[in-house]
Design an enzyme around this catalytic site. Structure first.
Site, PDB file in Angstrom:
ATOM      1  N   ILE A  57      45.276  38.349  46.010  1.00 41.78           N
ATOM      2  CA  ILE A  57      46.337  37.618  45.306  1.00 41.78           C
ATOM      3  C   ILE A  57      45.632  36.417  44.692  1.00 41.78           C
ATOM      4  CG2 ILE A  57      48.477  36.314  45.510  1.00 41.78           C
ATOM      5  CD1 ILE A  57      49.322  38.080  47.767  1.00 41.78           C
ATOM      6  N   PRO A  58      45.360  36.450  43.383  1.00 34.03           N
ATOM      7  CA  PRO A  58      44.380  35.541  42.774  1.00 34.03           C
ATOM      8  C   PRO A  58      44.882  34.124  42.497  1.00 34.03           C
ATOM      9  CG  PRO A  58      45.272  36.998  41.108  1.00 34.03           C
ATOM     10  CD  PRO A  58      45.885  37.433  42.418  1.00 34.03           C
ATOM     11  N   CYS A  59      45.134  33.381  43.566  1.00 38.43           N
ATOM     12  CA  CYS A  59      45.562  31.990  43.385  1.00 38.43           C
ATOM     13  C   CYS A  59      44.438  31.148  42.772  1.00 38.43           C
ATOM     14  CB  CYS A  59      46.023  31.388  44.709  1.00 38.43           C
ATOM     15  SG  CYS A  59      44.836  31.510  46.057  1.00 38.43           S
ATOM     16  N   HIS A  60      43.201  31.652  42.811  1.00 38.62           N
ATOM     17  CA  HIS A  60      42.082  30.912  42.231  1.00 38.62           C
ATOM     18  C   HIS A  60      42.156  30.867  40.703  1.00 38.62           C
ATOM     19  CE1 HIS A  60      40.839  35.181  42.491  1.00 38.62           C
ATOM     20  NE2 HIS A  60      40.211  34.952  41.348  1.00 38.62           N
TER      21      HIS A  60
END
Length: 281
Positions: free
Chosen positions: A245-248
């Site tokens: 889950i690409p919160c970056h």
């Protein structure tokens, strides 16, 4: 912040304090709105914009949080938790737990008794990952320097769960996401627990393609909640599934990379690697 925004913020802060002080008698929307001198309709809209959830949902989360504290005490029963939280009955408590915590009150109180969790320590280009999964799907991925540290944190959450080493093929499934072959990524299931708003934010994160970025405000607008950028940021910071889950991929509107649960240096490294991979550099 404009004068009106400051006034709005003070009203929301006052409402939050009121809910926290009176949640045990479950105040109505009309009652809370009257306390901050707004109509119920205006208050509902304003609170949702600033907090990211409706007043009713916020009250539910406060009630559930208190119920969890009560249940963590050894001799407390579900009825004790219901009474202390001001909920209407054990059925209501059960519904809140299943929807927000992805487990029943009994499972929470028993520390995951009868729950099987498989775990693995997986190599990635940015450090080792601790991965945990239930029969429903992956429930946790975090950058962790040691297997012992990951197990310690998992055992703290579920002290009575049965922890099992994952099959070797599980490593390959997780590692495949770092090959950036978006056409051939495996299908996986996630077992997430969170508020409805958090789940909505995490779902929106999955729509950001590799090598592209968004801002907290941009995500809020995409979700049709333009005033909820702070709430979006808080939900992003609570993401339990690192990288997948690409919160970056969310940065500040100024262009600064901003914070990251697993360190801003790692965030910058991931973004640079994804950009280079995307453009073939």
């Amino acid at each position: 912040m404009s004068l009106q925004q400051n006034i709005d913020y003070q009203r929301i802060a006052l409402a939050i304090d009121y809910i926290q002080d009176h949640f045990q008698r479950q105040p109505s929307l009309d009652e809370i709105a009257a306390h901050v001198h707004l109509s119920p309709y205006h208050f509902q809209r304003l609170f949702t914009e600033w907090a990211g959830v409706s007043p009713k949902k916020f009250l539910q989360y406060i009630s559930l949080s208190h119920a969890k504290k009560v249940l963590s005490k050894g001799q407390a029963t579900l009825f004790d938790a219901v009474e202390a939280s001001g909920l209407s009955g054990t059925g209501r408590l059960h519904d809140l737990f299943v929807r927000i915590e992805a487990m029943t009150p009994g499972e929470y109180k028993n520390g995951g008794l009868n729950l099987k969790i498989t775990y693995s320590h997986v190599d990635s280009p940015f450090g080792q990952l601790f991965v945990a999964s239930t029969e429903k799907g992956i429930c946790q991925i975090s950058f962790s320097d040691s297997l012992a540290d990951g197990l310690h944190k998992l055992n703290h959450l579920f002290p009575n769960a049965q922890l099992l080493t994952a099959a070797p093929g599980f490593h390959d499934t997780v590692q495949s996401f770092f090959r950036l072959d978006v056409q051939n990524l495996p299908q996986i299931k996630l077992h997430l627990k969170g508020t409805a708003f958090q789940l909505q934010v995490w779902q929106a994160l999955l729509q950001i393609p590799v090598g592209e970025l968004d801002t907290y405000g941009g995500m809020a607008r995409q979700m049709h909640k333009p005033g909820a950028s702070r709430a979006v940021g808080t939900a992003i910071g609570s993401n339990p599934i690192a990288y997948l889950i690409p919160c970056h991929r969310v940065i500040q509107a100024t262009g600064l990379v901003g914070g990251y649960r697993w360190g801003p240096t790692r965030k910058q490294a991931i973004l640079g690697w994804e950009a280079a991979s995307r453009f073939g550099q």
